[in-house]
Write a protein that holds these residues in place. Sequence first.
Motif, short mmCIF file in Angstrom:
data_model
loop_
_atom_site.label_atom_id
_atom_site.label_comp_id
_atom_site.label_asym_id
_atom_site.label_seq_id
_atom_site.Cartn_x
_atom_site.Cartn_y
_atom_site.Cartn_z
N LEU A 51 40.25 -86.77 -3.85
CA LEU A 51 41.45 -86.43 -3.10
C LEU A 51 42.65 -86.11 -4.00
O LEU A 51 43.70 -85.71 -3.52
N GLY A 52 42.48 -86.30 -5.29
CA GLY A 52 43.55 -86.01 -6.24
C GLY A 52 44.60 -87.09 -6.35
O GLY A 52 45.67 -86.87 -6.92
N LEU A 53 44.32 -88.27 -5.83
CA LEU A 53 45.30 -89.38 -5.90
C LEU A 53 45.20 -90.15 -7.20
O LEU A 53 46.16 -90.81 -7.61
N VAL A 54 44.03 -90.12 -7.83
CA VAL A 54 43.85 -90.70 -9.16
C VAL A 54 43.06 -89.71 -10.00
O VAL A 54 42.45 -88.78 -9.47
N ARG A 55 43.09 -89.90 -11.29
CA ARG A 55 42.31 -89.08 -12.22
C ARG A 55 41.55 -90.00 -13.15
O ARG A 55 42.03 -91.08 -13.47
N HIS A 56 40.41 -89.54 -13.58
CA HIS A 56 39.65 -90.35 -14.53
C HIS A 56 39.54 -89.61 -15.87
O HIS A 56 39.60 -88.39 -15.93
N THR A 57 39.40 -90.41 -16.91
CA THR A 57 39.21 -89.89 -18.26
C THR A 57 38.18 -90.76 -18.95
O THR A 57 38.21 -91.99 -18.81
N HIS A 58 37.29 -90.15 -19.69
CA HIS A 58 36.31 -90.90 -20.47
C HIS A 58 36.90 -91.07 -21.87
O HIS A 58 37.03 -90.10 -22.60
N LEU A 59 37.26 -92.30 -22.20
CA LEU A 59 37.92 -92.57 -23.47
C LEU A 59 36.95 -93.01 -24.55
O LEU A 59 37.35 -93.43 -25.61
N GLY A 60 35.70 -92.95 -24.28
CA GLY A 60 34.70 -93.37 -25.25
C GLY A 60 33.48 -93.86 -24.50
O GLY A 60 33.20 -93.41 -23.39
N HIS A 61 32.79 -94.79 -25.08
CA HIS A 61 31.61 -95.35 -24.45
C HIS A 61 32.02 -96.24 -23.27
O HIS A 61 33.07 -96.84 -23.28
N GLY A 62 31.17 -96.32 -22.29
CA GLY A 62 31.44 -97.18 -21.15
C GLY A 62 32.09 -96.46 -19.99
O GLY A 62 32.07 -95.23 -19.90
N ALA A 63 32.66 -97.24 -19.12
CA ALA A 63 33.23 -96.72 -17.88
C ALA A 63 34.47 -95.87 -18.16
O ALA A 63 35.17 -96.08 -19.14
N PRO A 64 34.74 -94.92 -17.26
CA PRO A 64 35.96 -94.13 -17.40
C PRO A 64 37.18 -94.99 -17.09
O PRO A 64 37.06 -96.07 -16.51
N THR A 65 38.33 -94.52 -17.50
CA THR A 65 39.58 -95.16 -17.09
C THR A 65 40.24 -94.29 -16.04
O THR A 65 40.06 -93.07 -16.02
N TYR A 66 40.99 -94.92 -15.17
CA TYR A 66 41.64 -94.23 -14.07
C TYR A 66 43.15 -94.38 -14.18
O TYR A 66 43.65 -95.40 -14.66
N SER A 67 43.85 -93.37 -13.74
CA SER A 67 45.30 -93.36 -13.73
C SER A 67 45.77 -92.64 -12.48
O SER A 67 45.11 -91.71 -12.02
N ALA A 68 46.92 -93.06 -11.97
CA ALA A 68 47.49 -92.39 -10.81
C ALA A 68 48.66 -91.50 -11.21
O ALA A 68 49.18 -90.76 -10.40
#
Length: 127
Positions: A51-68
């Motif tokens: 829905l475009g309310l948060v964005r994810h980024t893969h900062l390395g190994h493991g789970a992505p991080t999310y930001s609003a």
Amino acid sequence: MRMTPQRQLVLDAVRELGHATPEQICTRVQATASTVNITTIYRTLDLLDKLGLVRHTHLGHGAPTYSADDHEHVHLVCHRCGRMDEIPCDLLEGLAGTLGEAYGFELDASHLALSGTCRECLELESE
């Protein structure tokens, strides 16, 4: 989409934490609603991302991080110490232009994390 109380808790947690993994978001949400599980967090993050309310980024190994936040920066991640810096997307304009001309590819640098070694780790290495 109906904004359920659980969805609102997840969105609020992302906003409060800045860059956060699903596990960190789950911990924050469970402080208020202990019955919310990690599966619900992942599903909600996926929906909020679509829905475009948060964005994810893969900062390395493991789970992505999310930001609003409106996410107009590139992440520089040190693979030695884990430090993360943010730089403006426009620093990659030359690369974006080359990718467009040579490959017909439009770069979305706001989803980008570059891995390398930070200045401090390089200085420690050279001592």
